[in-house]
Design a protein around this motif. Sequence first.
Motif, short mmCIF file in Angstrom:
data_model
loop_
_atom_site.label_atom_id
_atom_site.label_comp_id
_atom_site.label_asym_id
_atom_site.label_seq_id
_atom_site.Cartn_x
_atom_site.Cartn_y
_atom_site.Cartn_z
N ARG A 261 0.87 -1.18 0.00
CA ARG A 261 0.00 0.00 0.00
C ARG A 261 0.90 1.23 0.00
O ARG A 261 1.05 1.93 1.00
N ALA A 262 1.52 1.45 -1.14
CA ALA A 262 2.51 2.52 -1.29
C ALA A 262 1.82 3.87 -1.43
O ALA A 262 0.67 3.97 -1.88
N GLU A 263 2.57 4.91 -1.07
CA GLU A 263 2.03 6.27 -1.18
C GLU A 263 3.16 7.24 -1.48
O GLU A 263 4.22 7.18 -0.86
N GLY A 264 2.91 8.11 -2.44
CA GLY A 264 3.86 9.16 -2.77
C GLY A 264 3.34 10.50 -2.33
O GLY A 264 2.13 10.74 -2.32
N LEU A 265 4.25 11.38 -1.96
CA LEU A 265 3.88 12.74 -1.56
C LEU A 265 4.43 13.73 -2.58
O LEU A 265 5.66 13.83 -2.76
N LEU A 266 3.51 14.40 -3.26
CA LEU A 266 3.85 15.42 -4.24
C LEU A 266 3.55 16.77 -3.62
O LEU A 266 2.45 16.99 -3.12
N GLY B 115 7.33 25.10 -7.97
CA GLY B 115 6.82 24.10 -8.91
C GLY B 115 6.36 22.88 -8.15
O GLY B 115 6.09 22.93 -6.95
N GLY B 116 6.29 21.74 -8.83
CA GLY B 116 5.86 20.50 -8.18
C GLY B 116 6.96 19.46 -8.21
O GLY B 116 7.76 19.42 -9.14
N ARG B 117 6.99 18.65 -7.15
CA ARG B 117 7.99 17.59 -7.08
C ARG B 117 7.58 16.59 -6.00
O ARG B 117 6.93 16.95 -5.03
N PHE B 118 7.98 15.36 -6.21
CA PHE B 118 7.81 14.36 -5.16
C PHE B 118 8.85 14.62 -4.09
O PHE B 118 10.01 14.90 -4.39
N THR B 119 8.43 14.54 -2.84
CA THR B 119 9.37 14.70 -1.74
C THR B 119 9.66 13.38 -1.05
O THR B 119 10.65 13.27 -0.34
N GLU B 120 8.80 12.37 -1.28
CA GLU B 120 9.07 11.03 -0.78
C GLU B 120 8.04 10.06 -1.30
O GLU B 120 6.95 10.45 -1.72
N VAL B 121 8.42 8.80 -1.28
CA VAL B 121 7.48 7.69 -1.49
C VAL B 121 7.72 6.71 -0.36
O VAL B 121 8.86 6.42 -0.01
N GLU C 192 12.25 -9.73 6.80
CA GLU C 192 12.20 -8.27 6.95
C GLU C 192 13.48 -7.61 6.45
O GLU C 192 13.44 -6.60 5.76
N SER C 193 14.62 -8.20 6.76
CA SER C 193 15.89 -7.59 6.36
C SER C 193 16.09 -7.58 4.84
O SER C 193 16.82 -6.73 4.32
N LEU C 194 15.43 -8.48 4.14
CA LEU C 194 15.57 -8.52 2.68
C LEU C 194 15.01 -7.26 2.01
O LEU C 194 15.38 -6.94 0.88
N HIS C 195 14.15 -6.53 2.71
CA HIS C 195 13.61 -5.30 2.14
C HIS C 195 14.71 -4.26 1.92
O HIS C 195 14.69 -3.54 0.91
N ALA C 196 15.68 -4.19 2.81
CA ALA C 196 16.79 -3.25 2.62
C ALA C 196 17.60 -3.64 1.39
O ALA C 196 17.99 -2.77 0.58
N ASP C 197 17.82 -4.93 1.21
CA ASP C 197 18.56 -5.39 0.03
C ASP C 197 17.78 -5.11 -1.26
O ASP C 197 18.35 -4.69 -2.27
N MET D 106 15.79 7.80 -8.40
CA MET D 106 15.01 8.90 -7.84
C MET D 106 15.90 9.92 -7.12
O MET D 106 16.95 9.58 -6.60
N ASN D 107 15.42 11.16 -7.06
CA ASN D 107 16.16 12.21 -6.34
C ASN D 107 15.43 12.60 -5.06
O ASN D 107 15.59 13.72 -4.57
N PHE D 108 14.62 11.70 -4.54
CA PHE D 108 13.90 11.91 -3.28
C PHE D 108 13.93 10.60 -2.51
O PHE D 108 14.17 9.54 -3.10
N PRO D 109 13.70 10.65 -1.20
CA PRO D 109 13.74 9.42 -0.41
C PRO D 109 12.61 8.45 -0.77
O PRO D 109 11.47 8.85 -1.00
N VAL D 110 12.97 7.17 -0.82
CA VAL D 110 12.01 6.09 -0.95
C VAL D 110 12.19 5.24 0.30
O VAL D 110 13.23 4.63 0.49
N ARG D 111 11.19 5.28 1.16
CA ARG D 111 11.27 4.55 2.43
C ARG D 111 10.44 3.27 2.35
O ARG D 111 9.49 3.19 1.58
N CYS D 112 10.80 2.30 3.16
CA CYS D 112 10.08 1.04 3.19
C CYS D 112 9.72 0.71 4.63
O CYS D 112 10.59 0.69 5.51
N GLU D 113 8.43 0.49 4.86
CA GLU D 113 7.92 0.13 6.18
C GLU D 113 7.23 -1.23 6.08
O GLU D 113 6.00 -1.31 6.01
N PRO D 114 8.03 -2.31 6.03
CA PRO D 114 7.43 -3.63 5.81
C PRO D 114 6.76 -4.20 7.06
O PRO D 114 7.09 -3.85 8.20
N ARG D 115 5.84 -5.09 6.80
CA ARG D 115 5.21 -5.89 7.86
C ARG D 115 5.26 -7.34 7.40
O ARG D 115 4.83 -7.66 6.29
#
Length: 155
Positions: free
Chosen positions: A91-96, A102-108, A125-130, A141-150
């Motif tokens: 359930r990914a979400e991007g923030l524009l 102007g407009g730009r993504f600041t994170e996903v 869980e650790s495989l998500h970092a890899d 990408m030139n903005f952070p892409v974070r992962c919050e796995p469960r």
Amino acid sequence: MAHEHRYPVDVVWTGNRGDGTRTYQGYGRDHEIRVAGRPVIAGSSDAAFRGDAAKHNPEDMLVASLSACHMLWYLHLAADAGVVVTQYVDRAEGLLVVDAKGGRFTEVVLRPEVTIAAGDAAKAESLHADAHHACFIANSMNFPVRCEPRIVVSA
């Protein structure tokens, strides 16, 4: 040795309502995304930008590309590590942000919920970092892409 891969895509504007771009309000944002041998994707701009909310927009597709790339790498790494994944939903979400600059993504943020039948939940869980470090799209990408796995271990 570097390997190059090319991805030809045709984007065709279909929003001419008869007067072209004579006025900003007078033309449609509709377009088609065409890749040889694949179904056409009907696109538009986001409804917030005078687009058709029933069609895919570039912002949705950017977030989807990040999510799908991460998932495909994750599944590959899980198979190699002996972690048996039986279900994967993100359930990914991007923030524009649109401001005076102007407009730009600041994170996903990726929020994958991964169900495993076998294997170590901590390893799963650790495989998500890899997967994040391997993902071609995230690396571009030139903005952070974070992962919050469960991780869910099925009974």
